[in-house]
Design a protein around this motif. Structure first.
Motif, mmCIF file in Angstrom:
data_model
loop_
_atom_site.group_PDB
_atom_site.id
_atom_site.type_symbol
_atom_site.label_atom_id
_atom_site.label_comp_id
_atom_site.label_asym_id
_atom_site.label_seq_id
_atom_site.Cartn_x
_atom_site.Cartn_y
_atom_site.Cartn_z
ATOM 1 N N SER A 1 56.477 43.925 119.337
ATOM 2 C CA SER A 1 57.478 43.461 118.376
ATOM 3 C C SER A 1 57.736 44.501 117.292
ATOM 4 O O SER A 1 58.887 44.705 116.873
ATOM 5 C CB SER A 1 57.028 42.141 117.745
ATOM 6 N N THR A 2 56.668 45.169 116.847
ATOM 7 C CA THR A 2 56.824 46.212 115.825
ATOM 8 C C THR A 2 57.604 47.391 116.372
ATOM 9 O O THR A 2 58.507 47.934 115.709
ATOM 10 C CB THR A 2 55.449 46.683 115.320
ATOM 11 N N ARG A 3 57.256 47.804 117.579
ATOM 12 C CA ARG A 3 57.956 48.941 118.172
ATOM 13 C C ARG A 3 59.437 48.619 118.376
ATOM 14 O O ARG A 3 60.308 49.462 118.117
ATOM 15 C CB ARG A 3 57.302 49.330 119.501
ATOM 16 N N LYS A 4 59.741 47.407 118.820
ATOM 17 C CA LYS A 4 61.132 47.021 119.037
ATOM 18 C C LYS A 4 61.911 47.034 117.735
ATOM 19 O O LYS A 4 63.030 47.546 117.660
ATOM 20 C CB LYS A 4 61.184 45.630 119.664
ATOM 21 N N GLU A 5 61.307 46.487 116.672
ATOM 22 C CA GLU A 5 61.969 46.456 115.367
ATOM 23 C C GLU A 5 62.219 47.855 114.840
ATOM 24 O O GLU A 5 63.314 48.167 114.329
ATOM 25 C CB GLU A 5 61.099 45.678 114.384
ATOM 26 N N MET A 6 61.213 48.740 114.975
ATOM 27 C CA MET A 6 61.337 50.082 114.421
ATOM 28 C C MET A 6 62.238 50.969 115.265
ATOM 29 O O MET A 6 62.869 51.896 114.727
ATOM 30 C CB MET A 6 59.960 50.708 114.253
ATOM 31 N N ARG A 7 62.317 50.716 116.532
ATOM 32 C CA ARG A 7 63.268 51.466 117.369
ATOM 33 C C ARG A 7 64.679 51.267 116.841
ATOM 34 O O ARG A 7 65.453 52.221 116.707
ATOM 35 C CB ARG A 7 63.201 51.003 118.822
ATOM 36 N N ALA A 8 65.018 50.025 116.551
ATOM 37 C CA ALA A 8 66.355 49.720 116.038
ATOM 38 C C ALA A 8 66.555 50.340 114.661
ATOM 39 O O ALA A 8 67.632 50.888 114.356
ATOM 40 C CB ALA A 8 66.562 48.215 115.976
ATOM 41 N N ALA A 9 65.530 50.302 113.825
ATOM 42 C CA ALA A 9 65.639 50.846 112.473
ATOM 43 C C ALA A 9 65.814 52.358 112.492
ATOM 44 O O ALA A 9 66.617 52.918 111.737
ATOM 45 C CB ALA A 9 64.407 50.459 111.658
ATOM 46 N N VAL A 10 65.051 53.028 113.337
ATOM 47 C CA VAL A 10 65.154 54.493 113.432
ATOM 48 C C VAL A 10 66.494 54.889 114.043
ATOM 49 O O VAL A 10 67.158 55.828 113.585
ATOM 50 C CB VAL A 10 63.981 55.067 114.262
ATOM 51 N N HIS A 11 66.914 54.151 115.082
ATOM 52 C CA HIS A 11 68.178 54.468 115.751
ATOM 53 C C HIS A 11 69.363 54.356 114.793
ATOM 54 O O HIS A 11 70.279 55.190 114.822
ATOM 55 C CB HIS A 11 68.391 53.540 116.949
ATOM 56 N N SER A 12 69.337 53.348 113.918
ATOM 57 C CA SER A 12 70.446 53.127 112.986
ATOM 58 C C SER A 12 70.323 53.995 111.737
ATOM 59 O O SER A 12 71.168 53.918 110.851
ATOM 60 C CB SER A 12 70.492 51.657 112.579
ATOM 61 N N GLU A 13 69.238 54.813 111.665
ATOM 62 C CA GLU A 13 68.963 55.701 110.538
ATOM 63 C C GLU A 13 68.672 54.934 109.254
ATOM 64 O O GLU A 13 68.782 55.482 108.154
ATOM 65 C CB GLU A 13 70.106 56.707 110.330
ATOM 66 N N ARG A 14 68.282 53.666 109.372
ATOM 67 C CA ARG A 14 67.830 52.917 108.200
ATOM 68 C C ARG A 14 66.444 53.385 107.773
ATOM 69 O O ARG A 14 66.057 53.227 106.616
ATOM 70 C CB ARG A 14 67.807 51.418 108.512
ATOM 71 N N VAL A 15 65.705 53.955 108.730
ATOM 72 C CA VAL A 15 64.357 54.462 108.470
ATOM 73 C C VAL A 15 64.252 55.850 109.082
ATOM 74 O O VAL A 15 64.712 56.082 110.206
ATOM 75 C CB VAL A 15 63.290 53.534 109.094
ATOM 76 N N LYS A 16 63.667 56.778 108.345
ATOM 77 C CA LYS A 16 63.441 58.114 108.885
ATOM 78 C C LYS A 16 62.143 58.116 109.679
ATOM 79 O O LYS A 16 61.102 57.659 109.197
ATOM 80 C CB LYS A 16 63.377 59.140 107.746
ATOM 81 N N PHE A 17 62.212 58.598 110.888
ATOM 82 C CA PHE A 17 61.086 58.562 111.825
ATOM 83 C C PHE A 17 59.816 59.132 111.208
ATOM 84 O O PHE A 17 58.749 58.507 111.222
ATOM 85 C CB PHE A 17 61.476 59.327 113.091
ATOM 86 N N THR A 18 59.909 60.314 110.620
ATOM 87 C CA THR A 18 58.714 60.964 110.074
ATOM 88 C C THR A 18 58.179 60.231 108.847
ATOM 89 O O THR A 18 56.965 60.186 108.624
ATOM 90 C CB THR A 18 59.016 62.434 109.722
ATOM 91 N N ASP A 19 59.065 59.641 108.029
ATOM 92 C CA ASP A 19 58.612 58.870 106.870
ATOM 93 C C ASP A 19 57.831 57.637 107.324
ATOM 94 O O ASP A 19 56.800 57.282 106.728
ATOM 95 C CB ASP A 19 59.803 58.440 106.010
ATOM 96 N N TRP A 20 58.333 56.984 108.343
ATOM 97 C CA TRP A 20 57.655 55.791 108.869
ATOM 98 C C TRP A 20 56.269 56.150 109.401
ATOM 99 O O TRP A 20 55.284 55.467 109.124
ATOM 100 C CB TRP A 20 58.503 55.151 109.963
ATOM 101 N N LEU A 21 56.181 57.250 110.153
ATOM 102 C CA LEU A 21 54.876 57.671 110.673
ATOM 103 C C LEU A 21 53.919 57.998 109.531
ATOM 104 O O LEU A 21 52.727 57.665 109.593
ATOM 105 C CB LEU A 21 55.045 58.880 111.596
ATOM 106 N N ALA A 22 54.421 58.637 108.498
ATOM 107 C CA ALA A 22 53.569 58.976 107.352
ATOM 108 C C ALA A 22 53.023 57.711 106.692
ATOM 109 O O ALA A 22 51.854 57.663 106.278
ATOM 110 C CB ALA A 22 54.358 59.807 106.346
ATOM 111 N N GLU A 23 53.840 56.679 106.595
ATOM 112 C CA GLU A 23 53.391 55.405 106.027
ATOM 113 C C GLU A 23 52.278 54.784 106.869
ATOM 114 O O GLU A 23 51.391 54.094 106.343
ATOM 115 C CB GLU A 23 54.565 54.435 105.925
ATOM 116 N N LEU A 24 52.323 55.027 108.178
ATOM 117 C CA LEU A 24 51.297 54.506 109.080
ATOM 118 C C LEU A 24 50.037 55.376 109.082
ATOM 119 O O LEU A 24 49.033 55.017 109.712
ATOM 120 C CB LEU A 24 51.844 54.421 110.509
ATOM 121 N N GLY A 25 50.089 56.513 108.401
ATOM 122 C CA GLY A 25 48.974 57.450 108.450
ATOM 123 C C GLY A 25 48.896 58.148 109.793
ATOM 124 O O GLY A 25 47.802 58.408 110.307
ATOM 125 N N ALA A 26 50.056 58.473 110.343
ATOM 126 C CA ALA A 26 50.117 59.079 111.677
ATOM 127 C C ALA A 26 50.980 60.332 111.652
ATOM 128 O O ALA A 26 51.769 60.548 110.719
ATOM 129 C CB ALA A 26 50.683 58.083 112.679
#
Length: 313
Positions: free
Chosen positions: A102-127
């Motif tokens: 469910s998390t991956r599905k939600e974030m796929r849509a967010a990253v695709h629409s550029e609502r979330v920057k991929f690298t920023d999201w990973l940094a928040e996850l500590g990844a």
């Protein structure tokens, strides 16, 4: 001097050849209305988005067509957007991230629409994205004359043999793909030759090279060892052609039609690098050619052959 129109300049893009722990390759079935590779089976990937991935050199700078962090980020981001496969490691444990579907599905849509920057999201996850684990493996530049042209940096990513996390690639809900499937390289090639799936030159060529080593059920570690040894072997060809002195990581392909076989298939030569890299000493592979029924209208029944096996007319 003839100047190419701006709209024919190849668009930078990145793509990942994802290999599973059982040495199967992920392919996505493009929708019929796709602007590039319609109805074909392709590797995950897409065009560079500078605000998300970083800058590339402006044309006509030949460095525009070199591997870089930008291309690697693009390839990883697009793989996540298109298939849900997240190639990033937890900075604390060193393990690949294992997130709920469910998390991956939600974030796929967010990253695709550029609502979330991929690298920023990973940094928040500590990844951190698996930039260094990507193996550069050829670049493909669409030949002149096509409505849209791309300069695609290809990468191989080998999931660890002991990987026990989720590997359930999915389509993107029909936005660009209708199916995500993994199969051995030889199976994909057999299906393409039979006309059951459509592959274009980059996919068919790369799968043919991998099929020499990733042969299906067996000793997967030994298969990978053989592939790794071959990847770094030098020279890369059996002829005295200059392309044999170019490592696979640096090879560039811009196919050109050079005739037909006795059976009427069109022969595409794989050694040119394209007009953007003329005089740069770059190129692809002289030894192999790709055969298609008709390059312009269809790539069905595609096959990869050794040049010295063919009789052209």
């Amino acid at each position: 001097m003839h100047t190419r129109r701006k709209d024919t300049e190849p668009i930078p893009a990145g793509s990942v050849v994802l290999i599973s722990p059982t040495n199967e390759v992920l392919m996505l079935h493009r929708v019929r209305t796709a602007s590039a590779f319609p109805s074909a089976h392709v590797f995950p990937g897409g065009k560079v988005t500078p605000v998300l991935d970083g800058p590339v050199h402006a044309p006509p700078d030949p460095r525009r067509h070199l591997d870089s962090k930008t291309y690697r980020l693009c390839a990883l981001r697009e793989t996540f957007e298109e298939s849900g496969v997240l190639l990033a490691r937890d900075s604390r444990t060193g393990r690949l991230l294992d997130l709920p579907t469910s998390t991956r599905k939600e974030m796929r849509a967010a990253v695709h629409s550029e609502r979330v920057k991929f690298t920023d999201w990973l940094a928040e996850l500590g990844a951190e994205p698996e930039l260094d684990a990507l193996i550069p493996f050829t670049r493909w530049i669409t030949p002149p004359g096509f409505p849209r042209r791309f300069s695609v940096q290809m990468y191989i990513y080998l999931l660890p043999l002991d990987y026990d996390g989720p590997l359930d690639p999915e389509d993107d809900g029909g936005l660009e793909h209708t199916e995500a499937e993994m199969a051995p390289p030889g199976v994909w090639l057999a299906r393409a030759l039979a006309g059951d799936v459509t592959l274009y030159e980059p996919q068919a060529f790369i799968l043919a090279l991998l099929a020499q080593f990733l042969t299906g059920p067996g000793d997967y570690a030994a298969q990978r060892a053989a592939l790794s040894s071959w990847l770094w072997r030098f020279p890369t060809g059996k002829t005295e052609h200059f392309t044999a002195r170019i490592p696979w990581a640096d090879k560039v392909f811009c196919p050109v039609s050079v005739g037909t076989t006795a059976s009427g298939k069109e022969v595409l030569t794989m050694e040119p690098a394209g007009p953007e890299l003329e005089g740069q000493g770059r190129g692809g592979d002289y030894d192999r050619v790709v055969l298609v029924n008709n390059w312009v209208t269809s790539s069905r029944n595609i096959e990869v052959r050794m040049r010295d096996e063919l009789e052209t007319q």
